[in-house]
Design an enzyme around this catalytic site. Sequence first.
Site, PDB file in Angstrom:
ATOM      1  N   ASN A   8      54.003 -45.548 -38.912  1.00  0.00           N
ATOM      2  CA  ASN A   8      52.709 -45.303 -39.571  1.00  0.00           C
ATOM      3  C   ASN A   8      52.055 -46.652 -39.877  1.00  0.00           C
ATOM      4  O   ASN A   8      52.516 -47.381 -40.752  1.00  0.00           O
ATOM      5  CB  ASN A   8      52.963 -44.507 -40.863  1.00  0.00           C
ATOM      6  CG  ASN A   8      51.702 -44.267 -41.663  1.00  0.00           C
ATOM      7  OD1 ASN A   8      50.596 -44.587 -41.224  1.00  0.00           O
ATOM      8  ND2 ASN A   8      51.857 -43.703 -42.855  1.00  0.00           N
ATOM      9  N   TRP A   9      50.998 -46.972 -39.142  1.00  0.00           N
ATOM     10  CA  TRP A   9      50.346 -48.277 -39.317  1.00  0.00           C
ATOM     11  C   TRP A   9      49.454 -48.316 -40.564  1.00  0.00           C
ATOM     12  O   TRP A   9      48.957 -49.373 -40.932  1.00  0.00           O
ATOM     13  CB  TRP A   9      49.474 -48.601 -38.100  1.00  0.00           C
ATOM     14  CG  TRP A   9      50.233 -48.924 -36.858  1.00  0.00           C
ATOM     15  CD1 TRP A   9      51.594 -48.809 -36.651  1.00  0.00           C
ATOM     16  CD2 TRP A   9      49.684 -49.428 -35.635  1.00  0.00           C
ATOM     17  NE1 TRP A   9      51.903 -49.210 -35.372  1.00  0.00           N
ATOM     18  CE2 TRP A   9      50.753 -49.593 -34.722  1.00  0.00           C
ATOM     19  CE3 TRP A   9      48.388 -49.744 -35.215  1.00  0.00           C
ATOM     20  CZ2 TRP A   9      50.552 -50.072 -33.424  1.00  0.00           C
ATOM     21  CZ3 TRP A   9      48.201 -50.224 -33.923  1.00  0.00           C
ATOM     22  CH2 TRP A   9      49.275 -50.384 -33.039  1.00  0.00           C
ATOM     23  N   LYS A  10      49.178 -47.185 -41.153  1.00  0.00           N
ATOM     24  CA  LYS A  10      48.261 -47.119 -42.299  1.00  0.00           C
ATOM     25  C   LYS A  10      46.946 -47.844 -41.941  1.00  0.00           C
ATOM     26  O   LYS A  10      46.504 -47.755 -40.805  1.00  0.00           O
ATOM     27  CB  LYS A  10      48.936 -47.669 -43.546  1.00  0.00           C
ATOM     28  CG  LYS A  10      50.323 -47.013 -43.740  1.00  0.00           C
ATOM     29  CD  LYS A  10      50.930 -47.215 -45.067  1.00  0.00           C
ATOM     30  CE  LYS A  10      52.289 -46.516 -45.093  1.00  0.00           C
ATOM     31  NZ  LYS A  10      52.927 -46.520 -46.376  1.00  0.00           N
ATOM     32  N   HIS A  95      50.580 -36.687 -46.107  1.00  0.00           N
ATOM     33  CA  HIS A  95      51.179 -37.964 -46.542  1.00  0.00           C
ATOM     34  C   HIS A  95      50.831 -38.206 -48.017  1.00  0.00           C
ATOM     35  O   HIS A  95      49.720 -37.906 -48.458  1.00  0.00           O
ATOM     36  CB  HIS A  95      50.660 -39.103 -45.664  1.00  0.00           C
ATOM     37  CG  HIS A  95      51.418 -40.378 -45.879  1.00  0.00           C
ATOM     38  ND1 HIS A  95      51.183 -41.197 -46.952  1.00  0.00           N
ATOM     39  CD2 HIS A  95      52.432 -40.948 -45.181  1.00  0.00           C
ATOM     40  CE1 HIS A  95      52.020 -42.230 -46.902  1.00  0.00           C
ATOM     41  NE2 HIS A  95      52.785 -42.100 -45.826  1.00  0.00           N
ATOM     42  N   GLU A 167      59.617 -37.465 -47.410  1.00  0.00           N
ATOM     43  CA  GLU A 167      59.201 -38.765 -47.933  1.00  0.00           C
ATOM     44  C   GLU A 167      59.036 -38.684 -49.449  1.00  0.00           C
ATOM     45  O   GLU A 167      57.944 -38.350 -49.938  1.00  0.00           O
ATOM     46  CB  GLU A 167      57.860 -39.180 -47.316  1.00  0.00           C
ATOM     47  CG  GLU A 167      57.885 -39.419 -45.839  1.00  0.00           C
ATOM     48  CD  GLU A 167      56.879 -40.492 -45.416  1.00  0.00           C
ATOM     49  OE1 GLU A 167      57.285 -41.414 -44.720  1.00  0.00           O
ATOM     50  OE2 GLU A 167      55.713 -40.422 -45.815  1.00  0.00           O
ATOM     51  N   GLY A 173      56.764 -47.333 -49.649  1.00  0.00           N
ATOM     52  CA  GLY A 173      56.179 -48.656 -49.910  1.00  0.00           C
ATOM     53  C   GLY A 173      56.697 -49.332 -51.157  1.00  0.00           C
ATOM     54  O   GLY A 173      56.038 -50.234 -51.689  1.00  0.00           O
ATOM     55  N   SER A 213      60.498 -46.720 -47.344  1.00  0.00           N
ATOM     56  CA  SER A 213      61.190 -48.011 -47.398  1.00  0.00           C
ATOM     57  C   SER A 213      62.352 -48.110 -46.411  1.00  0.00           C
ATOM     58  O   SER A 213      63.389 -48.705 -46.705  1.00  0.00           O
ATOM     59  CB  SER A 213      61.662 -48.311 -48.831  1.00  0.00           C
ATOM     60  OG  SER A 213      60.557 -48.361 -49.712  1.00  0.00           O
ATOM     61  N   GLY A 234      56.823 -47.421 -42.291  1.00  0.00           N
ATOM     62  CA  GLY A 234      55.521 -48.018 -42.556  1.00  0.00           C
ATOM     63  C   GLY A 234      55.654 -49.528 -42.377  1.00  0.00           C
ATOM     64  O   GLY A 234      55.722 -50.046 -41.254  1.00  0.00           O
ATOM     65  N   GLY A 235      55.788 -50.232 -43.507  1.00  0.00           N
ATOM     66  CA  GLY A 235      55.797 -51.703 -43.517  1.00  0.00           C
ATOM     67  C   GLY A 235      56.722 -52.348 -42.502  1.00  0.00           C
ATOM     68  O   GLY A 235      56.336 -53.316 -41.836  1.00  0.00           O
TER      69      GLY A 235
END
Length: 253
Positions: A8-10, A95, A167, A173, A213, A234-235
């Site tokens: 997920n690039w957000k 989300h 999630e 995050g 995370s 994500g990150g």
Amino acid sequence: MTIYIYSNWKMNFTQDEAHQFGYRLTEAIGHLSKQIEVILFPGNALLTTVSKAIRNSAYIGLGAQNVHWECGGSFTGETSLRMLPDLCTHVLVGHSERREHFGDTEAIINRKTVRIIEGGLKAVLCVGESDPSPSDESVEDVIGAQISSALGNLKSGFGQNLMIAYEPVWAVGSNLPATPEMVNSRAKFIKGFTKQLDYVENSESVPVIYGGSVTLENVGAYLELESVDGVLLGGASLSVESFKQVIRVAEDY
Ligand code: PGA
């Protein structure tokens, strides 16, 4: 069995960076020894760029982070399913960032989920509790209610277009991932819960992935869990190098 590795690039990357990422990841992955499905979820404005950059990859697919529940009309600023590039096969829905910042209520998530599934794309329905230290029963109540509500009004026969991302909101995050034991028990609950729903004809085929995370260091601990079919990052997936290494880890499971 397919292993799902989703990114997920957000709201990150420019057109140029998105193109570079897709192109470099296609080159970096080369051949995979396992059945691994890699899906990138760029911002909607980057989808066409990324779809061109990955078009020669046998392993990388494309998903949208959000769509509107209508197919068209007077909805300024929104994206409909019909606008997505042909390569786009998945859509994130529910989300926690959309629930928190953009007013995606259970009713809206239901309309979007039904639209995605009945439109023939795969809905990656994100569910999870906000409370960081709840009892197992209360988490199961929250997750069960979120799934039931998201699928309400769905006509039967669309089970294969659904997957669930567990999630926990507190883990997204935050650098506070849920423990593998916790994730396995919640994923097991989700598989059992979806099994008894009328519109999921083949319950074994509802994959459950974990997000919150996930990093290169901890991804293996989730991939080895019996009830978990993959991960949503994500990150830790925003660099080609580290995301490629996550995919390499998946080849060992
Ligand atoms: P994170 O994000 O890996 O940065 O926690 C996961 C997600 O938002 O799906």
